[in-house]
Design an enzyme around this catalytic site. Structure first.
Site, PDB file in Angstrom:
ATOM      1  N   LYS A   1       0.849  -1.206   0.000  1.00  6.20           N
ATOM      2  CA  LYS A   1       0.000   0.000   0.000  1.00  6.20           C
ATOM      3  C   LYS A   1       0.880   1.249   0.000  1.00  6.20           C
ATOM      4  O   LYS A   1       2.070   1.176   0.326  1.00  6.20           O
ATOM      5  CB  LYS A   1      -0.899  -0.029   1.237  1.00  6.20           C
ATOM      6  CG  LYS A   1      -0.102  -0.086   2.536  1.00  6.20           C
ATOM      7  CD  LYS A   1      -0.977  -0.386   3.720  1.00  6.20           C
ATOM      8  CE  LYS A   1      -0.111  -0.527   4.959  1.00  6.20           C
ATOM      9  NZ  LYS A   1      -0.856  -0.913   6.130  1.00  6.20           N
TER      10      LYS A   1
ATOM     11  N   ARG B   1     -10.541   0.083  14.653  1.00  3.47           N
ATOM     12  CA  ARG B   1     -10.532   0.757  13.372  1.00  3.47           C
ATOM     13  C   ARG B   1     -11.572   0.006  12.567  1.00  3.47           C
ATOM     14  O   ARG B   1     -12.507  -0.523  13.148  1.00  3.47           O
ATOM     15  CB  ARG B   1      -9.131   0.566  12.769  1.00  3.47           C
ATOM     16  CG  ARG B   1      -8.563   1.738  12.112  1.00  3.47           C
ATOM     17  CD  ARG B   1      -7.088   1.599  11.752  1.00  3.47           C
ATOM     18  NE  ARG B   1      -6.701   0.381  11.032  1.00  3.47           N
ATOM     19  CZ  ARG B   1      -5.520   0.214  10.468  1.00  3.47           C
ATOM     20  NH1 ARG B   1      -4.619   1.195  10.511  1.00  3.47           N
ATOM     21  NH2 ARG B   1      -5.213  -0.886   9.845  1.00  3.47           N
TER      22      ARG B   1
ATOM     23  N   TYR C   1      14.239  32.136   4.632  1.00  2.00           N
ATOM     24  CA  TYR C   1      12.971  32.833   4.853  1.00  2.00           C
ATOM     25  C   TYR C   1      12.820  33.294   6.300  1.00  2.00           C
ATOM     26  O   TYR C   1      13.231  32.581   7.226  1.00  2.00           O
ATOM     27  CB  TYR C   1      11.798  31.901   4.550  1.00  2.00           C
ATOM     28  CG  TYR C   1      11.512  31.730   3.092  1.00  2.00           C
ATOM     29  CD1 TYR C   1      11.168  32.831   2.282  1.00  2.00           C
ATOM     30  CD2 TYR C   1      11.567  30.472   2.511  1.00  2.00           C
ATOM     31  CE1 TYR C   1      10.898  32.655   0.935  1.00  2.00           C
ATOM     32  CE2 TYR C   1      11.290  30.289   1.167  1.00  2.00           C
ATOM     33  CZ  TYR C   1      10.954  31.388   0.389  1.00  2.00           C
ATOM     34  OH  TYR C   1      10.680  31.216  -0.931  1.00  2.00           O
TER      35      TYR C   1
ATOM     36  N   MET D   1      10.765  25.112   0.273  1.00  2.00           N
ATOM     37  CA  MET D   1      10.010  24.113  -0.483  1.00  2.00           C
ATOM     38  C   MET D   1      10.948  23.175  -1.254  1.00  2.00           C
ATOM     39  O   MET D   1      10.738  21.966  -1.273  1.00  2.00           O
ATOM     40  CB  MET D   1       9.051  24.816  -1.459  1.00  2.00           C
ATOM     41  CG  MET D   1       8.081  23.847  -2.121  1.00  2.00           C
ATOM     42  SD  MET D   1       7.087  24.610  -3.399  1.00  2.00           S
ATOM     43  CE  MET D   1       6.000  25.647  -2.454  1.00  2.00           C
TER      44      MET D   1
HETATM   45  C1  LIG Z   1      -0.076  -1.832   6.793  1.00  2.00           C
HETATM   46  C2  LIG Z   1      -0.639  -3.050   7.269  1.00  2.00           C
HETATM   47  C3  LIG Z   1       0.202  -4.141   7.579  1.00  2.00           C
HETATM   48  C4  LIG Z   1       1.695  -4.079   7.538  1.00  2.00           C
HETATM   49  O1  LIG Z   1       2.169  -3.498   8.704  1.00  2.00           O
HETATM   50  P1  LIG Z   1       3.729  -3.339   8.999  1.00  2.00           P
HETATM   51  O2  LIG Z   1       3.786  -2.834  10.385  1.00  2.00           O
HETATM   52  O3  LIG Z   1       4.228  -2.347   8.024  1.00  2.00           O
HETATM   53  O4  LIG Z   1       4.326  -4.657   8.819  1.00  2.00           O
HETATM   54  C5  LIG Z   1      -0.410  -5.335   7.925  1.00  2.00           C
HETATM   55  N1  LIG Z   1      -1.767  -5.432   7.998  1.00  2.00           N
HETATM   56  C6  LIG Z   1      -2.577  -4.391   7.738  1.00  2.00           C
HETATM   57  C7  LIG Z   1      -4.032  -4.575   7.851  1.00  2.00           C
HETATM   58  C8  LIG Z   1      -2.047  -3.163   7.377  1.00  2.00           C
HETATM   59  O5  LIG Z   1      -2.870  -2.152   7.130  1.00  2.00           O
END
Ligand SMILES: *Cc1c(COP(=O)(O)O)cnc(C)c1O
Length: 760
Positions: A430, A528, A655, A704
């Site tokens: 992701k 969550r 700045y 920036m």
């Molecule tokens: C991001 C995520 C992981 C991976 O977590 P890490 O701490 O980066 O290994 C595993 N499971 C879910 C549901 C996640 O959202």
């Protein structure tokens, strides 16, 4: 080649360890490629290892073709009518043979090295002298460890001058070449920019190259070698010497002038020169331009034409520099010319294994796994192959993120070793794979053999599918708009609530889809997204009644898997999850069950179930020191100094004039800012970069696109390298200074920062 050696002499020269079988005939000719075995007598086959192929695999083939004498390292099948000389290292033995062969002739030997032009100079010296002397010269551009040995073995009783080309790609190689060649004369063509990154710096590269000439009597060069031991015996050639010929020379480019100057300068100094010959220097078809390509590849650009001979030369050249790297040939060919295509394919087949791409078949350079490959780009003029070559050329971006894929592989294996047999490994990709690049990482992880990929949104899954990735993909946060894509692109959505499940089912009814694989997500304490344990049985009943969806997996997520000092909360999550899993398994016994993220996988082996989901760990991060020591860092963030300037007391920097100098200072400007991922809270000394291994703190506010850092006590010049993340400033350290965690640093790296990937 006619070595004319008795077997016992041969055995001594190759430093043989033992002989299996008998041999009484003379040894005359070396072969190392079973395809090139001829019917001549006295041939000996060297089973060269470590090159692209292992010669031991071709002993059978060579035997079939009539060879009976072999130099080998490992004894395989022994034929009763063959003889095997066992040596420690076949290449070294061949080099010993070449060295002793060279030593048996008291003749001038001219060695040529430099970055470019070696072959032209060699051919032109030959052209200018061939009527006067009997010359033996390296064939083509045989200048490697093997090529030089083969060239030297061509020296015969008749030879009056030997011309040997020498090229190196790694430190330490030139010494070996010098010991073999033992040159008496030298030509140094030019310094050029370092061809590969194997050398620490340009000086090291230069001095290694020049070491070839330690014992020559005269060295010819275009430039003075100041402060060098060789400077006294260097004959620096003067451009004026070519002036009489300028009008009549058959070329006009600078590289050819330089080569002509070296060749004529050398010949005039030692021998008679024939003016007519200068005016007829042959234009060599040297089109093998080589340059660094994207993803650590090397591009051989030969986009001039596509005759079969030059294709063969280019392929041999590619083979000679490829070592263990993948070879790729991109061929541009008129699609109607099937006859030529057939011939080209035949030639290419002789160089198996090689990946072949024909440009006219909807060719896209992003389809290739180009990492560390040696890529030959060749084609008919009309196919405009130079555009492809340019596309593959490495653009020199000042600021780069380099991802070490070998380290990723190492980290994967650390996780794999923790898993019991049958437990699957899912990699989370992701957020552009934690900033490392979604497609690139997806493809790499697939190649490494992971079982599953995980993304947050279906769009990311679609992107992976577009890139040709076939692994199963779980979508953690599918949105209504993405359900159709889950069907079209074979993605497996998460179901995290009853309402969402109902929407998903409606959409599947609308699409006429049945048995869509889904993964149930249970909320075991993270609070969550997730189905609460007490809703679970209702959800299972809905699923059982609806043919549109089918459970493929059930999972949950740990809230503090990194906490090893108090494990109670995590253990509670594990217990709750186990209860839910039991409920699901009662009805669906063959599903995938997963709970652990990276830290969970490392710290809670009892909770692996049958899959773990690894993210940050791939990048070498763990809070557990014993695992952190095993994992390797993956990300390097580098830039260069744009400008250096002196600051006087009272001057302000940046700045808002937030910094006023109290004393004389020297600052360096670095082209990275908050738009790249260096947040403003690193202003005024809170953050730093490393230059020449020294910590240089920020001065003034982060802008920036730029930061200014203090380099008062350092010798720093424009263009010097800057480390933002690397061996001195780790990702963890930078995250700490920013007041955040490595996850946020990685995912906050801006898209505009150029990414490269390399394997060690
Ligand atoms: C991001 C995520 C992981 C991976 O977590 P890490 O701490 O980066 O290994 C595993 N499971 C879910 C549901 C996640 O959202």
């Amino acid at each position: 080649m006619k070595l004319n050696l008795s077997f016992s002499e041969f055995f001594i020269r190759v430093k043989g360890l033992k002989v299996i079988g008998n041999w009484s005939a003379n040894v005359d000719q070396v072969v190392y490629d079973s395809r090139k075995v001829s019917s001549a007598e006295g041939q000996v086959f060297f089973a060269l290892q470590g090159d692209f192929r292992n010669g031991h695999d071709f002993i059978e083939d060579a035997y079939e073709k009539g060879i009976r004498l072999f130099v080998i390292e490992d004894l395989g099948e022994v034929r009763p009518d063959a003889c095997y000389v066992v040596v420690e290292n076949c290449l070294k033995s061949l080099q010993e043979l070449a060295k002793t062969h060279r030593e048996s002739f008291n003749i001038p030997v001219l060695a040529i090295t430099g970055s470019t032009g070696k072959t032209t100079v060699k051919e032109w010296v030959y052209h200018l002298l061939k009527g006067q002397l009997h010359i033996t010269r390296s064939p083509k551009s045989y200048n490697s460890q093997l090529g030089v040995a083969l060239s030297l073995l061509m020296i015969t009783e008749e030879t009056q001058l030997a011309i040997i080309e020498a090229g190196i790609s790694k430190p330490g190689e030139m010494e070996l070449l010098r010991e073999m060649i033992q040159p008496t004369l030298g030509i140094f063509t030019n310094i050029g920019s370092a061809h590969r990154e194997n050398f620490e710096n340009a000086e090291q590269h230069l001095s290694e190259k020049l070491s070839l000439f330690n014992k020559v009597s005269v060295l010819f060069s275009l430039q003075k070698l100041e402060n060098h031991d060789l400077s006294e015996k260097t004959h620096v050639l003067d451009r004026k010497d070519l002036e009489p010929y300028l009008k009549t020379l058959p070329f006009s480019d600078e590289a050819s002038y330089q080569s002509a100057l070296l060749a004529t300068g050398f010949v005039k100094y030692k021998f008679r020169i024939d003016n007519d010959k200068i005016n007829s220097l042959p234009r060599l078809a040297l089109r093998l331009e080589t340059f660094d390509g994207i993803d650590n590849s090397l591009i051989i650009n030969d986009t001039y034409n596509l005759d079969l001979d030059s294709l063969k030369i280019a392929l041999e050249y590619q083979l000679s520099i490829a070592k263990d790297n993948t070879r790729i040939a991109i061929i541009g060919l008129d699609k109607d010319n099937q006859g030529l295509k057939k011939q080209v394919v035949e030639v290419l087949q002789g160089f198996h294994p090689i990946q072949i791409f024909f440009c006219h078949e909807g060719f896209n350079t992003s389809d290739m796994a180009i990492n560390s490959a040696i890529v030959l780009v060749k084609g008919q003029r009309a196919q405009q192959m130079e555009k492809i070559a340019q596309k593959l050329k490495l653009k020199h971006h000042k600021t780069q993120l380099a991802f070490n894929l070998s380290a990723v592989k190492n980290n994967l294996s650390i996780f794999k070793n923790k898993l019991s047999a049958g437990t699957k490994l899912l990699c989370m990709v992701k957020a552009q794979s934690y900033g490392a690049g979604l497609e690139k990482m997806g493809a790499f992880l697939e190649k490494c053999g992971v079982d599953y990929l995980g993304v947050a949104y279906s769009d990311e899954g679609v992107e992976l599918r577009m890139a040709g990735i076939k692994l199963p993909i779980i979508v953690m946060n599918p949105e209504e708009d993405g359900y159709e894509n889950c069907v079209l692109y074979n993605l497996e959505p998460t179901v995290y609530s009853q309402t969402q499940l109902e929407e998903l089912i409606k959409e599947m009814i609308y699409l006429g889809k049945e048995r869509l694989p889904i993964h149930l997500k249970i909320d075991t304490g993270m609070h969550r997204l997730g189905i609460s344990p007490n809703e679970l049985s209702e959800v299972l009943e809905v699923i059982q009644a609806q043919p549109e969806v089918e459970i493929k997996g059930v999972y949950s997520h740990l809230a503090e898997a990194e906490n090893t000092s108090s494990k109670a909360f995590t253990e509670g999550q594990i217990t709750t999850f186990s209860g839910c899993v039991e409920q699901v398994l009662n009805k669906y016994p063959d599903i995938i069950v997963h709970l652990c993220n990276s830290e969970g996988a490392l710290n809670f082996p009892e909770a692996h179930f049958n899959m773990v989901r690894v993210g940050i760990g791939l990048y070498g991060i763990s809070k557990n020191p014993s695992f952190a020591a095993l994992l390797k860092p993956v990300v390097e963030w580098k830039s260069v100094v744009s400008q250096v300037k002196e600051i006087s007391p009272g001057d302000s920097v940046g700045y808002g004039r937030s910094f006023i100098a109290e004393e004389n200072l020297k600052i360096a400007v670095i082209p990275v800012g908050y738009a790249d991922g260096i947040p403003r809270n690193l202003s005024n000394g809170k953050g730093a970069v490393f230059i020449h291994q020294q910590r240089c703190a920020t001065v003034g506010r982060v802008c920036m696109d730029m930061i200014m850092v203090n380099v008062t006590h350092l010798r720093v010049e424009e263009g010097d390298r800057v480390e933002i993340i690397g061996s001195h400033q780790t990702l963890e350290q930078l995250a700490h200074d920013m007041g955040t965690i490595p996850y946020e640093v990685l995912t906050g790296l801006s898209k505009r920062v150029y990414r490269t990937y390399f394997e060690e």
